[in-house]
Design a protein around this motif. Structure first.
Motif, PDB file in Angstrom:
ATOM      1  N   TYR A  49       0.714  -1.244  -0.166  1.00  0.00           N
ATOM      2  CA  TYR A  49       0.016  -0.089  -0.014  1.00  0.00           C
ATOM      3  C   TYR A  49       0.927   1.204   0.072  1.00  0.00           C
ATOM      4  CZ  TYR A  49       0.589   0.725   4.993  1.00  0.00           C
ATOM      5  OH  TYR A  49       1.402   1.225   6.171  1.00  0.00           O
ATOM      6  N   ILE A  50       2.214   1.129   0.434  1.00  0.00           N
ATOM      7  CA  ILE A  50       2.983   1.997   0.009  1.00  0.00           C
ATOM      8  C   ILE A  50       4.055   1.607  -1.106  1.00  0.00           C
ATOM      9  CG2 ILE A  50       4.944   3.509   1.002  1.00  0.00           C
ATOM     10  CD1 ILE A  50       3.497   2.922   3.895  1.00  0.00           C
ATOM     11  N   GLU A  85       9.277   2.721   9.391  1.00  0.00           N
ATOM     12  CA  GLU A  85       7.745   2.770   9.711  1.00  0.00           C
ATOM     13  C   GLU A  85       7.340   2.831  11.080  1.00  0.00           C
ATOM     14  OE1 GLU A  85       6.190   3.333   7.132  1.00  0.00           O
ATOM     15  OE2 GLU A  85       7.482   3.174   5.617  1.00  0.00           O
ATOM     16  N   SER A  86       6.443   1.859  11.551  1.00  0.00           N
ATOM     17  CA  SER A  86       5.830   2.010  12.777  1.00  0.00           C
ATOM     18  C   SER A  86       6.774   2.013  13.845  1.00  0.00           C
ATOM     19  CB  SER A  86       4.714   1.018  12.910  1.00  0.00           C
ATOM     20  OG  SER A  86       3.595   1.548  12.438  1.00  0.00           O
ATOM     21  N   LYS A  89       7.374   4.867  15.726  1.00  0.00           N
ATOM     22  CA  LYS A  89       6.337   5.327  16.886  1.00  0.00           C
ATOM     23  C   LYS A  89       6.872   5.147  18.368  1.00  0.00           C
ATOM     24  CE  LYS A  89       2.112   3.928  13.946  1.00  0.00           C
ATOM     25  NZ  LYS A  89       1.807   2.950  13.210  1.00  0.00           N
ATOM     26  N   PHE A 118      -3.444  -1.649  12.635  1.00  0.00           N
ATOM     27  CA  PHE A 118      -2.638  -0.288  13.061  1.00  0.00           C
ATOM     28  C   PHE A 118      -3.473   0.790  12.542  1.00  0.00           C
ATOM     29  CE2 PHE A 118      -0.855  -2.108   9.349  1.00  0.00           C
ATOM     30  CZ  PHE A 118      -0.604  -1.173   8.568  1.00  0.00           C
ATOM     31  N   ASN A 137      -1.559   4.025  14.439  1.00  0.00           N
ATOM     32  CA  ASN A 137      -1.531   5.085  13.611  1.00  0.00           C
ATOM     33  C   ASN A 137      -1.983   6.306  14.385  1.00  0.00           C
ATOM     34  OD1 ASN A 137      -0.208   3.250  11.879  1.00  0.00           O
ATOM     35  ND2 ASN A 137      -1.445   3.987  10.148  1.00  0.00           N
ATOM     36  N   GLU A 181       5.065   7.421   0.601  1.00  0.00           N
ATOM     37  CA  GLU A 181       4.174   7.523   1.636  1.00  0.00           C
ATOM     38  C   GLU A 181       3.276   8.733   1.637  1.00  0.00           C
ATOM     39  OE1 GLU A 181       6.364   5.343   5.282  1.00  0.00           O
ATOM     40  OE2 GLU A 181       4.319   6.098   5.647  1.00  0.00           O
ATOM     41  N   ASN A 188      -4.466   7.894   6.506  1.00  0.00           N
ATOM     42  CA  ASN A 188      -3.881   8.413   7.897  1.00  0.00           C
ATOM     43  C   ASN A 188      -4.544  10.005   8.017  1.00  0.00           C
ATOM     44  OD1 ASN A 188      -2.676   6.295   8.648  1.00  0.00           O
ATOM     45  ND2 ASN A 188      -0.448   6.694   7.518  1.00  0.00           N
ATOM     46  N   TYR A 212       4.772  12.951  10.925  1.00  0.00           N
ATOM     47  CA  TYR A 212       4.537  11.513  11.321  1.00  0.00           C
ATOM     48  C   TYR A 212       5.136  10.701  10.296  1.00  0.00           C
ATOM     49  CZ  TYR A 212       2.252   7.008  11.266  1.00  0.00           C
ATOM     50  OH  TYR A 212       1.731   5.741  11.127  1.00  0.00           O
ATOM     51  N   CYS A 216       8.259   8.165   9.913  1.00  0.00           N
ATOM     52  CA  CYS A 216       8.097   6.595   9.361  1.00  0.00           C
ATOM     53  C   CYS A 216       9.091   6.244   8.289  1.00  0.00           C
ATOM     54  CB  CYS A 216       6.754   6.414   8.739  1.00  0.00           C
ATOM     55  SG  CYS A 216       5.492   6.289  10.061  1.00  0.00           S
ATOM     56  N   TYR A 264       0.272  -4.866  17.028  1.00  0.00           N
ATOM     57  CA  TYR A 264      -1.075  -4.762  16.654  1.00  0.00           C
ATOM     58  C   TYR A 264      -1.968  -5.613  16.956  1.00  0.00           C
ATOM     59  CZ  TYR A 264       1.595  -1.553  13.953  1.00  0.00           C
ATOM     60  OH  TYR A 264       2.742  -0.578  13.465  1.00  0.00           O
ATOM     61  N   GLY A 281       7.292  -2.959  12.260  1.00  0.00           N
ATOM     62  CA  GLY A 281       7.078  -1.641  11.099  1.00  0.00           C
ATOM     63  C   GLY A 281       6.719  -2.472   9.662  1.00  0.00           C
ATOM     64  N   VAL A 282       6.058  -1.837   9.228  1.00  0.00           N
ATOM     65  CA  VAL A 282       5.759  -2.484   7.792  1.00  0.00           C
ATOM     66  C   VAL A 282       6.873  -2.514   6.679  1.00  0.00           C
ATOM     67  CG1 VAL A 282       2.940  -2.312   7.624  1.00  0.00           C
ATOM     68  CG2 VAL A 282       4.505  -0.516   6.835  1.00  0.00           C
TER      69      VAL A 282
HETATM   70  N1  GLN Z   1       3.981   4.556   7.987  1.00  0.00           N
HETATM   71  C1  GLN Z   1       2.912   3.487   7.959  1.00  0.00           C
HETATM   72  C2  GLN Z   1       1.422   3.587   7.922  1.00  0.00           C
HETATM   73  O1  GLN Z   1       1.151   4.866   8.383  1.00  0.00           O
HETATM   74  C3  GLN Z   1       3.207   2.875   9.319  1.00  0.00           C
HETATM   75  C4  GLN Z   1       2.339   1.433   9.510  1.00  0.00           C
HETATM   76  C5  GLN Z   1       3.219   0.352  10.141  1.00  0.00           C
HETATM   77  O2  GLN Z   1       4.314   0.273  10.058  1.00  0.00           O
HETATM   78  N2  GLN Z   1       2.765  -0.391  10.578  1.00  0.00           N
HETATM   79  O3  GLN Z   1       0.673   3.155   7.640  1.00  0.00           O
END
Ligand code: GLN
Length: 331
Positions: A49-50, A85-86, A89, A118, A137, A181, A188, A212, A216, A264, A281-282
């Motif tokens: 999705y990215i 990525e996540s 956070k 997430f 998120n 992203e 988001n 954010y 990531c 998650y 992280g994704v």
């Molecule tokens: N940047 C990604 C997002 O906002 C991070 C999601 C993830 O790593 N789970 O969807």
């Protein structure tokens, strides 16, 4: 006689201390075993999705362990820079907690588990106080908005500085990932505006979502992540640089959010199998923290349906088991 007693006590103490420490040799052995066991494809697919993430080589695989003495043990592709990525956070939460205090995070963001994916909107809708854990998120964007700063630029400097302190080096932003992203983060933005509508967002929405997204997009290696997680394992002191990054009393609080939400909707399964806090992280990274003992970071891009790296989870579960790191086990 007194002298002899003293010597015996010293000897006993060193035996006990030695018994508690896991030797570097043993850790290297276990890393190798895990690497050989899981190096073949284990299923799953890169996040798509990215768009940037879909194109990363799926066969990359690296394991890094950071010890409290600053040693970093590495195996495989531990020098490749991938999207944090996540996992970012965790470290933005550390910054917000350091600047605002623990109670403010509890009250203004929330710390309970959501048990949901997430990027869940339902998690916000179903929670009457609109409290969301800082590691999903919604909560992460709110946490970003909660970092006090006079401008977006000032806030980014704070983020960049604390990430550099956690990693022991200034981290690059992968510009292509950041652009990828930014072009695809409509969901988001919707989540952030929803929180804003409920009075649970604390700065300009566009600026906070952008920062954010930028955080990531940091490029980190498995080695970097081991050091960053190692700082949380080491009472907030970076094991490499010996610099104190955050107050020690915040470490167990941050690790608690990892225990409840780090993977998650799969966090329950994770804790059941490992008994230690983790964060995914994704981009394919997963960190795990054994307080006082070590931090493990594994990188492998293919993910399961919850967005967690399959190989990384297998690797860490194996290592936790062989090294006896489960916190729920009586020692
Ligand atoms: N940047 C990604 C997002 O906002 C991070 C999601 C993830 O790593 N789970 O969807």
């Amino acid at each position: 006689m007194k002298k002899i007693n003293g010597v015996i006590i010293l000897l006993l103490l060193s035996v006990v201390t030695f018994a508690q420490q896991i030797s570097e040799k043993r850790i290297r052995e276990v890393m190798k075993e895990a690497y050989n066991k899981y190096k073949a494809p284990q299923g799953g697919a890169n996040a798509n999705y990215i768009p940037y993430l879909a194109d990363v080589n799926s066969n990359l695989y690296g394991i890094a362990v950071c010890l409290p003495n600053g040693k970093v043990l590495e195996l495989g592709d531990t020098k490749y820079e991938f999207g944090i990525e996540s996992i970012s956070k965790v470290f933005v939460l550390a910054l917000a907690m350091q600047e605002r205090g623990q109670k403010a995070i509890e009250d203004s963001i929330g710390v309970n588990a959501t048990g949901m994916p997430f990027n869940s909107v339902l998690a916000i809708e179903l929670e009457p106080a609109r409290a969301v854990n800082p590691l999903v998120n919604a909560g992460a964007m709110a946490t970003n908005s909660f970092v006090p700063a006079a401008s977006g630029a000032e806030k980014w400097t704070k983020i960049d500085n604390i990430f550099a302190k956690f990693a022991g080096r200034r981290l690059p932003v992968i510009e292509k990932l950041y652009a990828s992203e930014t072009a695809t983060n409509q969901h988001n933005r919707a989540i952030a505006w929803l929180l804003y509508s409920y009075g649970r967002f604390y700065d300009n929405v566009d600026v906070s979502v952008d920062l954010y997204t930028k955080a990531c997009s940091y490029g980190t290696t498995a080695r970097d992540l081991a050091v960053m997680a190692g700082t949380l394992a080491n009472r907030g002191v970076n094991p490499l640089t010996r610099e104190k990054v955050i107050n020690s009393e915040y470490c167990p609080k941050i690790l608690a959010t990892m225990l409840t939400e780090g993977l998650y909707d799969e966090t329950g399964d994770w804790i059941y199998h490992t008994g230690i806090p983790g964060k995914s992280g994704v981009g394919g990274g997963v960190i795990a923290v054994s307080p006082g003992k070590m931090a493990i970071a594994v990188f492998s891009p293919p993910l399961d349906k919850s967005g967690n790296s399959i190989k990384a989870m297998y690797t860490i579960k194996y290592m936790v088991d062989k090294l006896g790191l489960n916190l729920l086990e009586a020692k």
